[in-house]
Design a protein around this motif. Structure first.
Motif, short mmCIF file in Angstrom:
data_model
loop_
_atom_site.label_atom_id
_atom_site.label_comp_id
_atom_site.label_asym_id
_atom_site.label_seq_id
_atom_site.Cartn_x
_atom_site.Cartn_y
_atom_site.Cartn_z
N LEU A 116 0.82 -1.20 0.00
CA LEU A 116 0.00 0.00 0.00
C LEU A 116 0.86 1.26 0.00
O LEU A 116 0.51 2.26 -0.63
N LEU A 117 1.99 1.20 0.71
CA LEU A 117 2.92 2.33 0.66
C LEU A 117 3.49 2.47 -0.75
O LEU A 117 3.63 3.58 -1.27
N GLY A 118 3.80 1.35 -1.37
CA GLY A 118 4.27 1.39 -2.76
C GLY A 118 3.22 1.95 -3.70
O GLY A 118 3.54 2.69 -4.63
N ALA A 119 1.96 1.63 -3.45
CA ALA A 119 0.88 2.14 -4.28
C ALA A 119 0.79 3.66 -4.18
O ALA A 119 0.51 4.35 -5.17
N PHE A 120 1.03 4.19 -2.98
CA PHE A 120 1.02 5.65 -2.81
C PHE A 120 2.10 6.30 -3.68
O PHE A 120 1.85 7.29 -4.37
N PHE A 121 3.31 5.73 -3.66
CA PHE A 121 4.40 6.29 -4.45
C PHE A 121 4.23 6.00 -5.94
O PHE A 121 4.83 6.68 -6.77
N GLY A 122 3.43 5.00 -6.29
CA GLY A 122 3.20 4.70 -7.69
C GLY A 122 2.10 5.51 -8.32
O GLY A 122 2.02 5.59 -9.55
N GLY A 123 1.26 6.14 -7.50
CA GLY A 123 0.13 6.88 -8.02
C GLY A 123 0.52 8.08 -8.87
O GLY A 123 0.05 8.26 -9.99
N VAL A 124 1.41 8.92 -8.35
CA VAL A 124 1.82 10.13 -9.07
C VAL A 124 2.56 9.80 -10.36
O VAL A 124 2.19 10.28 -11.44
N PRO A 125 3.63 8.97 -10.32
CA PRO A 125 4.30 8.63 -11.59
C PRO A 125 3.39 7.89 -12.54
O PRO A 125 3.55 7.98 -13.76
N GLY A 126 2.40 7.16 -12.00
CA GLY A 126 1.45 6.47 -12.87
C GLY A 126 0.64 7.45 -13.70
O GLY A 126 0.43 7.24 -14.89
N GLY A 127 0.19 8.54 -13.05
CA GLY A 127 -0.56 9.55 -13.77
C GLY A 127 0.30 10.25 -14.82
O GLY A 127 -0.15 10.50 -15.94
N LEU A 128 1.55 10.55 -14.45
CA LEU A 128 2.44 11.20 -15.40
C LEU A 128 2.82 10.26 -16.55
O LEU A 128 2.98 10.69 -17.69
N ALA A 129 2.94 8.97 -16.23
CA ALA A 129 3.38 8.00 -17.25
C ALA A 129 2.37 7.86 -18.37
O ALA A 129 2.73 7.49 -19.49
N MET A 130 1.09 8.17 -18.09
CA MET A 130 0.07 8.02 -19.13
C MET A 130 0.31 8.95 -20.31
O MET A 130 -0.26 8.77 -21.37
N LYS A 131 1.15 9.95 -20.12
CA LYS A 131 1.50 10.82 -21.23
C LYS A 131 2.28 10.08 -22.30
O LYS A 131 2.41 10.55 -23.43
N PHE A 132 2.82 8.92 -21.95
CA PHE A 132 3.60 8.13 -22.91
C PHE A 132 2.75 7.04 -23.57
O PHE A 132 3.26 6.26 -24.37
N GLY A 133 1.47 6.99 -23.24
CA GLY A 133 0.59 6.01 -23.86
C GLY A 133 0.01 5.05 -22.85
O GLY A 133 0.63 4.76 -21.83
N ARG A 134 -1.17 4.53 -23.16
CA ARG A 134 -1.82 3.59 -22.25
C ARG A 134 -1.30 2.17 -22.46
O ARG A 134 -0.86 1.51 -21.52
N GLN A 135 -1.38 1.70 -23.69
CA GLN A 135 -0.92 0.34 -24.00
C GLN A 135 0.57 0.18 -23.72
O GLN A 135 1.02 -0.83 -23.19
N LYS A 136 1.33 1.22 -24.03
CA LYS A 136 2.77 1.15 -23.82
C LYS A 136 3.11 1.04 -22.34
O LYS A 136 4.01 0.28 -21.94
N ILE A 137 2.41 1.78 -21.49
CA ILE A 137 2.67 1.73 -20.05
C ILE A 137 2.30 0.37 -19.48
O ILE A 137 3.02 -0.20 -18.63
N LEU A 138 1.16 -0.20 -19.92
CA LEU A 138 0.79 -1.54 -19.48
C LEU A 138 1.86 -2.55 -19.86
O LEU A 138 2.19 -3.46 -19.08
N LEU A 139 2.44 -2.37 -21.04
CA LEU A 139 3.50 -3.27 -21.50
C LEU A 139 4.76 -3.10 -20.66
O LEU A 139 5.38 -4.09 -20.23
N ILE A 140 5.12 -1.86 -20.38
CA ILE A 140 6.36 -1.59 -19.64
C ILE A 140 6.25 -2.04 -18.19
O ILE A 140 7.21 -2.59 -17.63
N VAL A 141 5.09 -1.85 -17.58
CA VAL A 141 4.94 -2.13 -16.15
C VAL A 141 4.72 -3.62 -15.87
O VAL A 141 5.14 -4.13 -14.82
#
Length: 480
Positions: free
Chosen positions: A74-99
């Motif tokens: 859950l602590l990791g989820a907190f730190f993943g929330g902000v970069p997750g929102g920013l990462a969507m600027k690089f694409g949705r399918q691409k981020i799912l693939l990378i993560v």
């Protein structure tokens, strides 16, 4: 899905099947997050059981270490929330693939762990990946889905997460924590393999001015359809959005935004400290202390299954009964059930009783889960989309962050409450918090049933800054 939806997919609009296929593929992401959410309940018990360790990499954890194993995701989820929102600027399918690949590999840290610190690292990294996938998946689905089936397809992600959590409870009753981690790692691995087969969303590609790729993507998702008009409409919407100034919700902070922020954040605090996280992350351990004749693994599976069914029912009740009545009833029954559960634990502490009384804590647990799933659990998130003016709806991210922080704190502190207050005292505390949550709901939370977005914006926006919303345009509004 209802018969009308099936008719749309299979009858009048068979081209929608590709959208269903793409949705099923990306739903392996929420499935993976649900598996991870349900992992700690059986896994922590297994890690504390010395008899289940028979390898050279074996180690046993104590209660405090178990609380870290359960909460660090859950602590990791907190730190993943902000970069997750920013990462969507690089694409949705691409981020799912990378993560998805590091998500799978993170679980391998637990599979091959020879000390608890490797499990800590795995839990934190899995939490980061889960938060990113949880943000990207609904955006991907909403951007590819036809409006007539968008609601059903978006619900697939929530269903997949619930199935994942239930699966961890079921499988965890038969395997040890290391084997369970290996099974959980399969879901993100499958996501990594399958996501190559689906395209990026047309709206994202159009936003990035990749018009040819956007047409190809729309054609893949809508085979046999004329894409020219839809692509042009999409382009016009995006051009309008790019031309708007001040769309960022953070460009101005007004006093009229304080109340929606406080209400949504308050609901998140009461939701996360209601005891639901304790039941979800420590279900087997808690029920093992409460029951004599019932297998705690079986009971945990039944409790989670009932929670899923109740959550499904709530989607129908919310628009029929209303948000506020469901919230009030939810808090009332949660308070009663938690107080009853704690009282039973206090009564049986040190006493020799038979399994004939197991129905008492079992009934309390079921009542609590139903009340939670029908009321405060879904409605807290629904208010994020309804209380904020459209232009400032991104401020809902504050409540999302509060949710992750409170989840981490509530799961981590459960072991401390249990140590210093006793298990019964911990649930009495949760009952008191739910009672305060009831008073908060009655005093501060408004009813939004039957009110359209224009009414809600008018309620929270000063007249001089109020701009009417043309709701028929919202359906096609694209916000990458």
């Amino acid at each position: 899905m209802g018969s009308s939806t099936l008719d749309l997919i299979y009858g009048r609009s068979p081209h929608m099947m590709t959208q269903v296929i793409a949705t099923i593929i990306v739903a392996f992401g929420p499935l993976a997050t649900g598996l991870g959410k349900g992992y700690s309940s059986p896994a922590v018990v297994s890690m504390q059981d010395a008899t289940s360790h028979n390898s050279t990499m074996a180690f046993v954890i104590n209660d405090d270490q178990g609380s870290w194993v359960a909460s660090l995701s859950l602590l990791g989820a907190f730190f993943g929330g902000v970069p997750g929102g920013l990462a969507m600027k690089f694409g949705r399918q691409k981020i799912l693939l990378i993560v998805s690949l590091p998500f799978c590999l993170s679980w391998m840290l637990t599979v091959f762990a020879n000390n608890v610190y490797m499990v800590y690292a795995s839990a934190f990294l899995c939490g980061v990946c889960s938060a990113i996938i949880s943000l990207v998946t609904p955006v991907y689905i909403s951007e590819i889905a036809h409006p007539d089936i968008r609601g059903c397809l978006c619900s697939v992600a929530k269903l997949a997460a619930n199935v994942g959590m239930l699966s961890s409870f079921v499988i965890g009753s038969y395997v040890n924590w290391r084997q369970l981690a290996m099974i959980v790692a399969i879901a993100p691995g499958v996501l990594f393999v399958l996501v190559w087969a689906i395209p990026e969303t047309p709206s994202y590609l159009m936003y990035k001015e990749k018009n040819i790729e956007a047409e190809q993507s729309y054609g893949w998702l809508n085979p046999g359809q004329d894409v020219t008009q839809e692509i042009q409409t999409m382009k016009d919407n995006i051009d309008d959005m790019k031309g708007e100034n001040g769309m960022s919700c953070y460009n101005e902070w007004r006093r009229d935004l304080i109340r929606p922020v406080l209400i949504t954040c308050g609901l998140m605090v009461f939701q996360k400290f209601s005891g639901a996280n304790a039941f979800n992350f420590y279900a087997v351990s808690i029920l093992g202390k409460a029951f004599v004749g019932i297998n705690p693994y079986t009971a945990a599976v039944v409790v989670v299954l009932v929670q899923i069914i109740a959550g499904t029912v709530s989607s129908f009740l919310i628009d029929v009964v209303g948000r506020l009545p469901l919230l009030i009833v939810s808090n009332v029954f949660m308070t009663i059930a938690l107080a009853g559960f704690g009282t039973f634990l206090y009564w049986v502490d040190g006493a020799e009783i038979g399994g004939a009384w197991d129905w008492v804590p079992f009934t309390c647990a079921l009542i609590f889960q139903v009340a939670f799933a029908v009321g405060i659990s879904p409605i807290s998130w629904l208010y994020i989309g309804e209380l904020f003016p459209l232009k400032h709806r991104g401020l809902g991210a504050i409540a999302n962050s509060v949710s992750y922080v409170c989840s981490f704190v509530s799961v981590k502190t459960f072991a401390d409450f249990r140590r210093y207050l006793g298990l019964h005292g911990a649930f009495w505390l949760y009952a008191a918090i739910s009672l305060v949550g009831l008073l908060f709901t009655i005093i501060f939370v408004p009813e939004t049933k039957g009110k359209n977005l224009d009414e809600m914006q008018k309620k929270y926006t000063p007249q001089e800054k109020y701009t009417p919303i043309r709701e028929h345009e919202i359906e096609n509004r694209l916000i990458p």
